[in-house]
Motif scaffolding. Structure first.
Motif, PDB file in Angstrom:
ATOM      1  N   GLY A  23     -11.679  15.801 -64.058  1.00  0.00           N
ATOM      2  CA  GLY A  23     -13.017  16.388 -65.051  1.00  0.00           C
ATOM      3  C   GLY A  23     -13.384  18.022 -64.680  1.00  0.00           C
ATOM      4  N   GLY A  24     -13.660  18.688 -65.830  1.00  0.00           N
ATOM      5  CA  GLY A  24     -14.172  19.905 -65.696  1.00  0.00           C
ATOM      6  C   GLY A  24     -13.645  20.828 -66.771  1.00  0.00           C
ATOM      7  N   VAL A  25     -13.715  22.038 -66.664  1.00  0.00           N
ATOM      8  CA  VAL A  25     -13.465  22.969 -67.862  1.00  0.00           C
ATOM      9  C   VAL A  25     -12.390  23.808 -67.361  1.00  0.00           C
ATOM     10  N   LEU A  26     -11.512  23.723 -68.107  1.00  0.00           N
ATOM     11  CA  LEU A  26     -10.265  24.810 -68.122  1.00  0.00           C
ATOM     12  C   LEU A  26     -10.468  25.692 -69.342  1.00  0.00           C
ATOM     13  N   CYS A  27     -10.744  26.837 -69.014  1.00  0.00           N
ATOM     14  CA  CYS A  27     -10.968  28.231 -69.943  1.00  0.00           C
ATOM     15  C   CYS A  27      -9.627  28.988 -69.625  1.00  0.00           C
ATOM     16  N   ALA A  28      -9.057  28.836 -70.880  1.00  0.00           N
ATOM     17  CA  ALA A  28      -7.730  29.780 -71.083  1.00  0.00           C
ATOM     18  C   ALA A  28      -8.144  31.033 -71.609  1.00  0.00           C
ATOM     19  N   ASP A  29      -8.513  31.912 -71.039  1.00  0.00           N
ATOM     20  CA  ASP A  29      -9.203  33.325 -71.616  1.00  0.00           C
ATOM     21  C   ASP A  29      -7.764  34.055 -71.879  1.00  0.00           C
ATOM     22  N   GLU A  30      -8.130  34.903 -73.143  1.00  0.00           N
ATOM     23  CA  GLU A  30      -6.696  35.538 -73.534  1.00  0.00           C
ATOM     24  C   GLU A  30      -5.802  34.804 -73.906  1.00  0.00           C
ATOM     25  N   PHE A  31      -6.323  33.511 -74.699  1.00  0.00           N
ATOM     26  CA  PHE A  31      -5.312  32.394 -75.175  1.00  0.00           C
ATOM     27  C   PHE A  31      -4.381  33.052 -76.028  1.00  0.00           C
ATOM     28  N   ASP A  32      -4.811  34.029 -77.021  1.00  0.00           N
ATOM     29  CA  ASP A  32      -3.605  34.417 -77.792  1.00  0.00           C
ATOM     30  C   ASP A  32      -2.730  35.474 -77.174  1.00  0.00           C
ATOM     31  N   PRO A  61       4.225  11.687 -60.721  1.00  0.00           N
ATOM     32  CA  PRO A  61       4.533  12.799 -61.825  1.00  0.00           C
ATOM     33  C   PRO A  61       3.911  12.811 -62.991  1.00  0.00           C
ATOM     34  N   VAL A  62       2.777  11.802 -63.141  1.00  0.00           N
ATOM     35  CA  VAL A  62       2.030  11.793 -64.368  1.00  0.00           C
ATOM     36  C   VAL A  62       0.479  11.738 -64.091  1.00  0.00           C
ATOM     37  N   ALA A  63      -0.258  12.768 -64.707  1.00  0.00           N
ATOM     38  CA  ALA A  63      -1.697  13.031 -64.636  1.00  0.00           C
ATOM     39  C   ALA A  63      -2.399  12.347 -65.876  1.00  0.00           C
ATOM     40  N   LEU A  64      -3.624  11.917 -65.772  1.00  0.00           N
ATOM     41  CA  LEU A  64      -4.083  11.077 -66.659  1.00  0.00           C
ATOM     42  C   LEU A  64      -5.334  11.919 -66.801  1.00  0.00           C
ATOM     43  N   ARG A  65      -5.635  12.127 -68.463  1.00  0.00           N
ATOM     44  CA  ARG A  65      -6.928  13.193 -68.541  1.00  0.00           C
ATOM     45  C   ARG A  65      -8.289  12.383 -68.148  1.00  0.00           C
ATOM     46  N   HIS A  66      -8.815  12.975 -67.480  1.00  0.00           N
ATOM     47  CA  HIS A  66     -10.332  12.426 -67.124  1.00  0.00           C
ATOM     48  C   HIS A  66     -11.373  12.655 -68.347  1.00  0.00           C
ATOM     49  N   GLU A  67     -12.303  11.606 -68.349  1.00  0.00           N
ATOM     50  CA  GLU A  67     -12.931  11.736 -69.848  1.00  0.00           C
ATOM     51  C   GLU A  67     -14.188  12.891 -69.702  1.00  0.00           C
ATOM     52  N   LYS A  68     -14.119  13.559 -68.648  1.00  0.00           N
ATOM     53  CA  LYS A  68     -14.854  14.942 -68.716  1.00  0.00           C
ATOM     54  C   LYS A  68     -14.304  16.066 -68.848  1.00  0.00           C
ATOM     55  N   PHE A  69     -12.924  16.062 -69.079  1.00  0.00           N
ATOM     56  CA  PHE A  69     -12.154  17.206 -69.185  1.00  0.00           C
ATOM     57  C   PHE A  69     -12.430  17.970 -70.620  1.00  0.00           C
ATOM     58  N   LYS A  70     -12.633  19.207 -70.402  1.00  0.00           N
ATOM     59  CA  LYS A  70     -12.839  20.074 -71.555  1.00  0.00           C
ATOM     60  C   LYS A  70     -12.143  21.343 -71.454  1.00  0.00           C
ATOM     61  N   PHE A  71     -11.624  21.818 -72.577  1.00  0.00           N
ATOM     62  CA  PHE A  71     -10.559  22.842 -72.942  1.00  0.00           C
ATOM     63  C   PHE A  71     -11.082  23.978 -73.809  1.00  0.00           C
ATOM     64  N   ALA A  72     -11.216  25.069 -73.208  1.00  0.00           N
ATOM     65  CA  ALA A  72     -11.701  26.319 -74.154  1.00  0.00           C
ATOM     66  C   ALA A  72     -10.427  27.223 -74.229  1.00  0.00           C
ATOM     67  N   GLY A  73     -10.006  27.531 -75.362  1.00  0.00           N
ATOM     68  CA  GLY A  73      -9.148  28.483 -75.706  1.00  0.00           C
ATOM     69  C   GLY A  73      -9.665  29.833 -76.044  1.00  0.00           C
ATOM     70  N   CYS A  74     -10.036  31.080 -75.473  1.00  0.00           N
ATOM     71  CA  CYS A  74     -10.761  32.124 -76.010  1.00  0.00           C
ATOM     72  C   CYS A  74      -9.550  33.170 -76.186  1.00  0.00           C
ATOM     73  N   ALA A  75      -9.983  33.819 -77.383  1.00  0.00           N
ATOM     74  CA  ALA A  75      -8.737  34.654 -77.985  1.00  0.00           C
ATOM     75  C   ALA A  75      -9.823  35.880 -78.599  1.00  0.00           C
ATOM     76  N   ASN A  76      -8.921  37.122 -78.724  1.00  0.00           N
ATOM     77  CA  ASN A  76      -9.596  38.134 -79.729  1.00  0.00           C
ATOM     78  C   ASN A  76      -9.084  38.026 -81.048  1.00  0.00           C
ATOM     79  N   THR A  77      -8.066  37.309 -81.343  1.00  0.00           N
ATOM     80  CA  THR A  77      -7.394  36.873 -82.753  1.00  0.00           C
ATOM     81  C   THR A  77      -7.533  35.583 -83.009  1.00  0.00           C
ATOM     82  N   TYR A  78      -7.145  35.295 -83.987  1.00  0.00           N
ATOM     83  CA  TYR A  78      -6.904  33.578 -84.565  1.00  0.00           C
ATOM     84  C   TYR A  78      -5.482  32.995 -84.050  1.00  0.00           C
ATOM     85  N   CYS A  79      -5.072  33.675 -83.157  1.00  0.00           N
ATOM     86  CA  CYS A  79      -3.581  33.170 -82.506  1.00  0.00           C
ATOM     87  C   CYS A  79      -2.658  33.206 -83.625  1.00  0.00           C
TER      88      CYS A  79
END
Length: 187
Positions: A23-32, A61-79
């Motif tokens: 659980g937690g936030v994964l922020c992929a800054d500069e995702f584009d 070898p397998v990870a299960l997504r936690h119910e409180k996992f959040k992902f943010a992709g931050c970009a300067n363009t629309y990818c």
């Protein structure tokens, strides 16, 4: 992103695994700016199955997504690839972008933050906002970012004038661009 196996067989955890599993936030800054093939790892993290293969982690070898996992992709363009302003950007795979459900949250510059960054030099903030407004109105491919407000504060503290600051910021601009933004009036 998912980790690697060291030469001795030990697993070195990747940055994406802890928030995905615990659980937690994964922020992929500069995702584009991601290599489009590397960004594919997010497809498994963001699909409806909630399972991520971790092949280099032999004991689990397998990870299960936690119910409180959040992902943010931050970009300067629309990818959708590079443009004049952001030439180091990649066109991301449509399957990756589809995971976001076409949700885009646009975040503009924060004038309160910029005002705070220039400190007592409010005239400098006004000058930079005028420059940005003129750049936008004329659709000139230049950026007057929040970073410039922070820089301007430092430069003013060092005794530099607004005229010096504006010349520094626009040093590589063409005479046509300077005319379009009404450079002489701003100075």
């Amino acid at each position: 992103l998912t980790g690697r196996m060291l030469f001795n067989g030990d697993y070195k955890e990747g940055l994406a695994v802890p928030p995905f599993e615990n659980g937690g936030v994964l922020c992929a800054d500069e995702f584009d700016g991601f290599d489009e093939n590397c960004a594919l790892v997010f497809n498994a993290m963001l699909d409806d199955q909630g399972v991520l293969a971790i092949p280099n982690r032999p004991d689990n070898p397998v990870a299960l997504r936690h119910e409180k996992f959040k992902f943010a992709g931050c970009a300067n363009t629309y990818c959708d690839g590079a443009d004049f302003s952001y030439s180091g950007r990649n066109q991301l795979d449509r399957a990756t972008l589809d995971r976001f459900g076409d949700v885009v949250i646009e975040v503009d510059y924060d004038k309160a933050l910029e005002r705070a960054l220039v400190g007592e030099y409010s005239d400098t903030a006004t000058m930079l906002w005028s420059l940005r407004r003129n750049v936008d109105n004329e659709r000139i491919e230049r950026i007057v970012s929040t970073r410039r407000f922070k820089d301007a504060h430092v430069w003013r503290k060092l005794g530099k004038s607004n005229e010096w600051i504006i010349k520094r910021i626009t040093t590589s601009w063409t005479s046509e661009e300077l005319d379009k933004v009404n450079y002489k009036r701003i100075v």
